[in-house]
Scaffold this active site. Sequence first.
Site, mmCIF file in Angstrom:
data_model
loop_
_atom_site.group_PDB
_atom_site.id
_atom_site.type_symbol
_atom_site.label_atom_id
_atom_site.label_comp_id
_atom_site.label_asym_id
_atom_site.label_seq_id
_atom_site.Cartn_x
_atom_site.Cartn_y
_atom_site.Cartn_z
ATOM 1 N N GLU A 56 35.486 -3.115 22.623
ATOM 2 C CA GLU A 56 34.627 -1.983 22.991
ATOM 3 C C GLU A 56 34.074 -2.256 24.390
ATOM 4 O O GLU A 56 34.582 -1.746 25.380
ATOM 5 C CB GLU A 56 33.508 -1.822 21.961
ATOM 6 C CG GLU A 56 32.622 -0.614 22.216
ATOM 7 C CD GLU A 56 31.551 -0.443 21.157
ATOM 8 O OE1 GLU A 56 30.626 0.359 21.395
ATOM 9 O OE2 GLU A 56 31.610 -1.115 20.110
ATOM 10 N N GLN A 69 30.674 -22.439 18.845
ATOM 11 C CA GLN A 69 30.765 -23.126 17.567
ATOM 12 C C GLN A 69 31.053 -22.169 16.409
ATOM 13 O O GLN A 69 31.075 -20.953 16.572
ATOM 14 C CB GLN A 69 29.475 -23.921 17.326
ATOM 15 C CG GLN A 69 29.243 -24.990 18.387
ATOM 16 C CD GLN A 69 27.989 -25.790 18.155
ATOM 17 O OE1 GLN A 69 27.417 -25.781 17.070
ATOM 18 N NE2 GLN A 69 27.540 -26.516 19.183
ATOM 19 N N HIS A 75 30.364 -9.621 20.842
ATOM 20 C CA HIS A 75 30.827 -8.237 20.896
ATOM 21 C C HIS A 75 29.946 -7.491 21.883
ATOM 22 O O HIS A 75 28.817 -7.914 22.161
ATOM 23 C CB HIS A 75 30.758 -7.575 19.517
ATOM 24 C CG HIS A 75 31.467 -6.257 19.438
ATOM 25 N ND1 HIS A 75 30.819 -5.052 19.280
ATOM 26 C CD2 HIS A 75 32.782 -5.971 19.518
ATOM 27 C CE1 HIS A 75 31.702 -4.079 19.255
ATOM 28 N NE2 HIS A 75 32.916 -4.610 19.393
ATOM 29 N N GLU A 78 30.064 -0.252 24.433
ATOM 30 C CA GLU A 78 30.952 0.373 25.425
ATOM 31 C C GLU A 78 30.189 0.673 26.713
ATOM 32 O O GLU A 78 30.733 0.551 27.803
ATOM 33 C CB GLU A 78 31.544 1.657 24.825
ATOM 34 C CG GLU A 78 32.681 2.253 25.647
ATOM 35 C CD GLU A 78 32.183 3.215 26.720
ATOM 36 O OE1 GLU A 78 32.792 3.248 27.813
ATOM 37 O OE2 GLU A 78 31.179 3.910 26.471
ATOM 38 N N HIS A 102 26.217 -22.614 15.782
ATOM 39 C CA HIS A 102 26.696 -21.981 14.557
ATOM 40 C C HIS A 102 25.992 -20.659 14.261
ATOM 41 O O HIS A 102 24.771 -20.573 14.227
ATOM 42 C CB HIS A 102 26.507 -22.938 13.374
ATOM 43 C CG HIS A 102 27.015 -24.319 13.637
ATOM 44 N ND1 HIS A 102 28.351 -24.604 13.774
ATOM 45 C CD2 HIS A 102 26.377 -25.490 13.822
ATOM 46 C CE1 HIS A 102 28.504 -25.898 14.009
ATOM 47 N NE2 HIS A 102 27.314 -26.457 14.047
ATOM 48 N N HIS A 107 25.505 -10.190 21.806
ATOM 49 C CA HIS A 107 25.979 -8.799 21.829
ATOM 50 C C HIS A 107 25.673 -8.185 23.186
ATOM 51 O O HIS A 107 24.518 -8.099 23.618
ATOM 52 C CB HIS A 107 25.323 -7.983 20.716
ATOM 53 C CG HIS A 107 26.144 -6.802 20.297
ATOM 54 N ND1 HIS A 107 26.353 -5.712 21.105
ATOM 55 C CD2 HIS A 107 26.846 -6.570 19.158
ATOM 56 C CE1 HIS A 107 27.132 -4.841 20.480
ATOM 57 N NE2 HIS A 107 27.453 -5.349 19.293
ATOM 58 N N ASN A 185 30.872 -31.932 21.890
ATOM 59 C CA ASN A 185 31.901 -30.904 21.738
ATOM 60 C C ASN A 185 33.067 -31.097 22.698
ATOM 61 O O ASN A 185 34.194 -30.693 22.383
ATOM 62 C CB ASN A 185 31.278 -29.516 21.913
ATOM 63 C CG ASN A 185 30.571 -29.038 20.663
ATOM 64 O OD1 ASN A 185 31.167 -28.447 19.773
ATOM 65 N ND2 ASN A 185 29.272 -29.314 20.586
#
Length: 666
Positions: A56, A69, A75, A78, A102, A107, A185
């Site tokens: 999007e 992680q 996300h 648009e 985690h 967003h 990591n």
Amino acid sequence: MVVRSFAAPPTPWSKSLAEPDIHHTAYVHSFSNIIGDVRVGENVMIAPGTSIRADEGHPFYIGDDTNIQDGVVMHGLEQGRVAGDDGDSYSIWVGSRSSLTHMALIHGPAYVGDDCFIGFRSTVFNARVGNGSIIMMHALVQDVEIPPGKYVPSGAIITNQQQADRLPNVLEADVKFASHIIHINDALRSGYRCADNIACIAPIRNEMANPKMNQPTSNVSSRSANGSGNGGVIEHVRQLLAQGYRIGTEHADERRFKISSWKSCATIQSNRESEVLAALDSCMQEHSGDYVRLIGIDTKAKKRVLETIIQRPGAAPTKLSNGSSSSYSAPSYASSSGNGNGHAAASGSIEGSVVAQIRQVLSKGGRIGIEFADERRFQTSSWKSASVQANNESGILAEVQACMTDHAGEYVRIIGIDPKAKQRVLESIVQRPSSKQHISNPTVRPTSNGGAAPSHSAVRTDGSVAEQVRQLLSQGAAIGLEFADERRFKINSWSSAPLIHTRSEGEAIAALESFIADHSSHYVRLVGVDTTAKKRVLETVIHRPGKTPETSLVLDPPVYAPPASTSSSSARSASGSQKLSSEALDQVRQLVRQGARIGLEYADVRRYKGGAWQTGASIQANSESQAITALESALSDYAGQYVRLIGTDLKAKRRIIEMVIQKAGK
């Protein structure tokens, strides 16, 4: 490695069918999903279960050396973009060397700068997080810009810019923690890439397929039989076998030893002493550069009965023997005189006063425990326990000595436990990072059968505190302590210490003084708890960082007298508390007589003009003097701000008074 990456689907807003661009040095687990225009930089680690969908809002950018992680979701909407460091527009930009931990949710539109840490289950939406900022667990950051180098505590909800601007700065310990996560990591990324590369993993597998244990066992048995021996280990083995216990071994390198993450050696099924010793010898030889510990297991009760370290890195190789000529000699300890300066001898021996404390606890049927903590855990009173298996004085002293050696550079304390009352009777720090063998004044609590009162430390409480302690004890209330650094004090996030279990005023005062001495750089407040009603009856700050406590103990403080005039009422008391006006004193007296709840609200100049008050301390008091003392102490905490007194009728559940008792700048 099979990476599950997909082109973006055709949509009304985009038909580009863009695909992820992943640098060849990055590691993306096959159980993660990456969709659309996602640009992944060098040495990035993307763990299983992540969902990165640029279908999007797009594009996404993930900077070099960043780790994403398990369970992280990325996300974007648009509509809405952020400016990346390269000047282009992105739905999500994540800088270099950042950690998205985690279950975090990023967003877009969202910007996360370099060297940031986003904690478990935290959410960043329509926001910018500046470089070097740390967001702890379960936090929400929305519609704001977090300045660089700020700290967002766990559970915080930051949804307006005023909240963001008031956030505290990160501490050096926070920066080290975030850097440690990056290094861990990166090591995982390298390990996962090696596991997917036959050229890298084949030599390791070959080495594992030909361990030293494949050598003829006769050589090991011969070495064990003719070696110099270690009587302590052999005696442990004999006792365990005689009681029908199973024997096991565990090993750990330096890093795993510090976090108590041990790995098991091969299972020892035999119950014959010679075979068990041969197996122990084999494990120590195979892990010669690691810590190795002996485990005793009660198979019926399904629990461990012994844990003792039998090999340390850098020590001379231990050769086990079942000969009877071996004997164990415990290390020597300093006499009660020590070296005359209150510290342990330079040779690392334990001071005689500590030996006397241990002897006293054991003579009354108590048990001894050991705890340790690094600087970070010490500040939050989050100690880790070390295993103590011995039940005699010499054995316990040997284990204390070993713990101090294993945790050099950390705090170590001994614990005395009354098993009948199921409570602690002694807490004494025996080692500090800055002075490895320093012995502190202990916090002694009386046992059920009595005990000697501790000696007072150099830090003393003033008369008002002594009076409050006396009143709490006379009411049968429990006494507790809480502490906070500058950052936690500003957000009213206190850490609790164990309750002081005593009915003696002198012992309670001594415990307070010892605690203040250990937390001299923190705010410390005294808490009184009504154990019957299960509520607090007192909260008062008794120590502030940077202020030297009183040096004499006053058990009979002067009676409180209201100020003679309004002008004198604005003066500070000797203890640094703000005096109340005569009008405010009259209101407090009326509220106490009516049984109303007393509280405070505060506001800076901007919030005062907008009528946006913030809730302050709740005053828990049973008398006028207690309420007045607590209010004056609280006023000094809000110096430079407006403060108003709130009186609440608990039955009618409504406010009956709102009165400004302090103005900004006065």
